[in-house]
Structures are given as structure tokens and as C-alpha cells.
Design a protein around this motif. Structure first.
Motif, PDB file in Angstrom:
ATOM      1  N   ALA A   1       0.867  -1.182   0.000  1.00 13.52           N
ATOM      2  CA  ALA A   1       0.000   0.000   0.000  1.00 13.52           C
ATOM      3  C   ALA A   1       0.900   1.227   0.000  1.00 13.52           C
ATOM      4  O   ALA A   1       2.117   1.107   0.010  1.00 13.52           O
ATOM      5  CB  ALA A   1      -0.914  -0.017   1.219  1.00 13.52           C
ATOM      6  N   SER A   2       0.320   2.378   0.031  1.00 14.32           N
ATOM      7  CA  SER A   2       1.078   3.623  -0.003  1.00 14.32           C
ATOM      8  C   SER A   2       2.030   3.720   1.193  1.00 14.32           C
ATOM      9  O   SER A   2       1.612   3.990   2.302  1.00 14.32           O
ATOM     10  CB  SER A   2       0.107   4.801   0.001  1.00 14.32           C
ATOM     11  N   GLY A   3       3.310   3.484   0.955  1.00 13.49           N
ATOM     12  CA  GLY A   3       4.300   3.581   2.018  1.00 13.49           C
ATOM     13  C   GLY A   3       4.258   2.443   3.018  1.00 13.49           C
ATOM     14  O   GLY A   3       4.968   2.479   4.006  1.00 13.49           O
ATOM     15  N   ASN A   4       3.433   1.438   2.791  1.00  9.30           N
ATOM     16  CA  ASN A   4       3.318   0.307   3.709  1.00  9.30           C
ATOM     17  C   ASN A   4       3.577  -0.991   2.964  1.00  9.30           C
ATOM     18  O   ASN A   4       3.258  -1.125   1.790  1.00  9.30           O
ATOM     19  CB  ASN A   4       1.934   0.244   4.352  1.00  9.30           C
ATOM     20  N   LEU A   5       4.117  -1.944   3.678  1.00 11.17           N
ATOM     21  CA  LEU A   5       4.405  -3.251   3.126  1.00 11.17           C
ATOM     22  C   LEU A   5       4.099  -4.279   4.206  1.00 11.17           C
ATOM     23  O   LEU A   5       4.586  -4.169   5.323  1.00 11.17           O
ATOM     24  CB  LEU A   5       5.883  -3.317   2.739  1.00 11.17           C
TER      25      LEU A   5
ATOM     26  N   ARG B   1       5.792 -10.725  -9.100  1.00 12.52           N
ATOM     27  CA  ARG B   1       6.972 -11.568  -8.924  1.00 12.52           C
ATOM     28  C   ARG B   1       8.216 -10.768  -8.561  1.00 12.52           C
ATOM     29  O   ARG B   1       9.229 -11.335  -8.194  1.00 12.52           O
ATOM     30  CB  ARG B   1       7.250 -12.377 -10.189  1.00 12.52           C
ATOM     31  N   VAL B   2       8.153  -9.460  -8.700  1.00 14.61           N
ATOM     32  CA  VAL B   2       9.290  -8.594  -8.383  1.00 14.61           C
ATOM     33  C   VAL B   2       8.758  -7.413  -7.584  1.00 14.61           C
ATOM     34  O   VAL B   2       7.714  -6.850  -7.912  1.00 14.61           O
ATOM     35  CB  VAL B   2       9.995  -8.087  -9.663  1.00 14.61           C
ATOM     36  N   ILE B   3       9.474  -7.057  -6.531  1.00 18.41           N
ATOM     37  CA  ILE B   3       9.122  -5.847  -5.781  1.00 18.41           C
ATOM     38  C   ILE B   3      10.314  -4.901  -5.862  1.00 18.41           C
ATOM     39  O   ILE B   3      11.467  -5.327  -5.757  1.00 18.41           O
ATOM     40  CB  ILE B   3       8.742  -6.151  -4.316  1.00 18.41           C
ATOM     41  N   SER B   4      10.023  -3.647  -6.107  1.00 21.44           N
ATOM     42  CA  SER B   4      11.091  -2.647  -6.140  1.00 21.44           C
ATOM     43  C   SER B   4      10.857  -1.648  -5.017  1.00 21.44           C
ATOM     44  O   SER B   4       9.717  -1.341  -4.668  1.00 21.44           O
ATOM     45  CB  SER B   4      11.141  -1.939  -7.496  1.00 21.44           C
ATOM     46  N   PHE B   5      11.943  -1.190  -4.453  1.00 17.60           N
ATOM     47  CA  PHE B   5      11.906  -0.210  -3.369  1.00 17.60           C
ATOM     48  C   PHE B   5      12.657   1.034  -3.812  1.00 17.60           C
ATOM     49  O   PHE B   5      13.724   0.938  -4.410  1.00 17.60           O
ATOM     50  CB  PHE B   5      12.581  -0.746  -2.105  1.00 17.60           C
TER      51      PHE B   5
ATOM     52  N   PHE C   1       9.591   6.482   0.988  1.00 22.84           N
ATOM     53  CA  PHE C   1       9.674   5.020   0.970  1.00 22.84           C
ATOM     54  C   PHE C   1       8.545   4.527   0.090  1.00 22.84           C
ATOM     55  O   PHE C   1       7.384   4.697   0.414  1.00 22.84           O
ATOM     56  CB  PHE C   1       9.552   4.445   2.383  1.00 22.84           C
ATOM     57  N   THR C   2       8.905   3.956  -1.062  1.00 25.09           N
ATOM     58  CA  THR C   2       7.897   3.514  -2.017  1.00 25.09           C
ATOM     59  C   THR C   2       8.159   2.078  -2.447  1.00 25.09           C
ATOM     60  O   THR C   2       9.053   1.833  -3.259  1.00 25.09           O
ATOM     61  CB  THR C   2       7.903   4.426  -3.262  1.00 25.09           C
ATOM     62  N   PRO C   3       7.381   1.122  -1.900  1.00 23.12           N
ATOM     63  CA  PRO C   3       7.462  -0.243  -2.430  1.00 23.12           C
ATOM     64  C   PRO C   3       6.472  -0.404  -3.587  1.00 23.12           C
ATOM     65  O   PRO C   3       5.349   0.086  -3.526  1.00 23.12           O
ATOM     66  CB  PRO C   3       7.059  -1.105  -1.233  1.00 23.12           C
ATOM     67  N   THR C   4       6.877  -1.068  -4.663  1.00 20.96           N
ATOM     68  CA  THR C   4       6.025  -1.253  -5.833  1.00 20.96           C
ATOM     69  C   THR C   4       6.158  -2.679  -6.347  1.00 20.96           C
ATOM     70  O   THR C   4       7.273  -3.152  -6.559  1.00 20.96           O
ATOM     71  CB  THR C   4       6.443  -0.273  -6.954  1.00 20.96           C
ATOM     72  N   LEU C   5       5.016  -3.342  -6.558  1.00 22.57           N
ATOM     73  CA  LEU C   5       5.028  -4.680  -7.146  1.00 22.57           C
ATOM     74  C   LEU C   5       5.095  -4.565  -8.657  1.00 22.57           C
ATOM     75  O   LEU C   5       4.407  -3.750  -9.257  1.00 22.57           O
ATOM     76  CB  LEU C   5       3.778  -5.451  -6.750  1.00 22.57           C
TER      77      LEU C   5
END
Length: 182
Positions: free
Chosen positions: A71-75, A156-160, A147-151
Motif C-alpha cells: 500500500a502507499s508507504g506500507n508493506l 513476482r518482483v518488488i522494487s523499493f 519510501f515507495t514499495p512497488t510490485l
């Protein structure tokens, strides 16, 4: 004949002294400026290294995720509890690679008794990242501007992407998620 002793300095001596003091002050001023720039660069590199180290630890943790929510700024993710004790007494044909917690039915790897949920939350007001796992919360990164986590790629890949609060240069990481349930 007696000569009168001179008192004080001549104009030429005074100008020479002021000229030398000006040169010395110029050298000291330039040294101070260089030291200030070096201090800022050292601080920024320290911040960048700290966030890079944090992303490496986070990448290691996330790479074994069984399921993942971004989610926005949350993982939030669930993985097999890494603290289960490997010293167990079950005979080899029936034992799992970890012991069965007392009172838990052995229903395979996805048994809730074997899993732990971990959450990373970006606290915008305090510019910190909070980690919650095993019922306890702790601040794991400070002075974070973004801090931005994105699927990516079909989950299959997460980017930070992380950015220190005082700098504009971000720190990036990408992690392959081979175990994530779809």
C-alpha cells in the motif's frame, strides 16, 4: 649625538602586516568552506549507506515472503517463522524441517502456527520506518524522506525506492519474489 628611538610602526610595515593577515584569513576561510563541504558529503554518504543497508535487510526478509500486500508507504508480508527451533525429537520419517508448535495440527507449510506476519510502515510525520513483527514494533530506519514499495511483473518482483530526508539522490532495490502466492 643621540638618536631618537622610533616608536610604533611605519605605514609600510602596517600595510605589510595587514596584507599577511588577509592572506592567512583567506586560506583559513577556504579551508573552512572545504571542510564544510566535506562534512556535508560525509553525512549524505552515511545516510545513503544506512538506507542501503536497511534495503538489503528488507530485501532478504521479503525474498522469502509467502504473500505480500503493498500500500502507499506500507508493506505487509507473511513468511515462515524464522525463529522456530530446529532441535526437535520427532523420528526422521515424520519430522518436518522444524518442530511442530505445541497443540498445532501438522497441516503443511501454510499452517498458521508456522507463519509470521511482518509489516513495514512509513511514518511520514516522524520520517521513520517502523517494523512490526512477533507483536512488537521497532523503528528500523530514520531520516527517511520517501519510501515507495512497488510490485512489478505480475507480483513476482518488488522494487523499493528510498530517499533520505536531506538529499535528492534515491536508493533503489529490486527483489525477486519466487515464493509469493498469487
Amino acid at each position: 649625538m643621540k638618536r631618537k628611538s622610533k616608536r610604533g610602526f611605519s605605514v609600510l610595515e602596517t600595510l605589510m602586516a595587514m596584507f599577511l593577515v588577509g592572506i592567512i584569513l583567506g586560506i583559513v576561510g577556504r579551508g573552512y568552506q572545504a571542510l564544510s563541504r566535506l562534512n556535508l558529503a560525509t553525512y549524505q554518504m552515511s545516510q545513503r549507506m544506512e538506507l542501503t543497508s536497511f534495503l538489503q535487510r528488507l530485501s532478504y526478509e521479503v525474498s522469502s515472503a509467502l504473500n505480500l500486500t503493498v500500500a502507499s508507504g506500507n508493506l505487509t508480508f507473511t513468511r515462515v517463522n524464522p525463529t522456530l527451533n530446529l532441535a526437535h525429537e520427532e523420528p526422521p520419517p515424520t519430522r518436518l524441517p522444524w518442530p511442530i508448535p505445541p497443540g498445532a495440527p501438522s497441516s503443511g507449510l501454510f499452517n498458521p502456527a508456522y507463519l509470521v506476519s511482518t509489516q513495514y510502515q512509513f511514518l511520514i510525520d516522524s520520517k521513520e520506518i517502523q517494523r512490526t513483527a512477533f507483536g512488537e514494533s521497532a523503528i528500523v530506519a530514520v531520516n527517511v524522506g520517501e519510501f515507495t514499495p512497488t510490485l512489478e511483473s505480475g507480483r513476482r518482483v518488488i522494487s523499493f525506492v528510498m530517499r533520505p530526508a536531506e538529499m535528492t539522490a534515491p536508493v533503489h532495490a529490486r527483489v525477486l519474489l519466487p515464493v509469493v502466492q498469487l
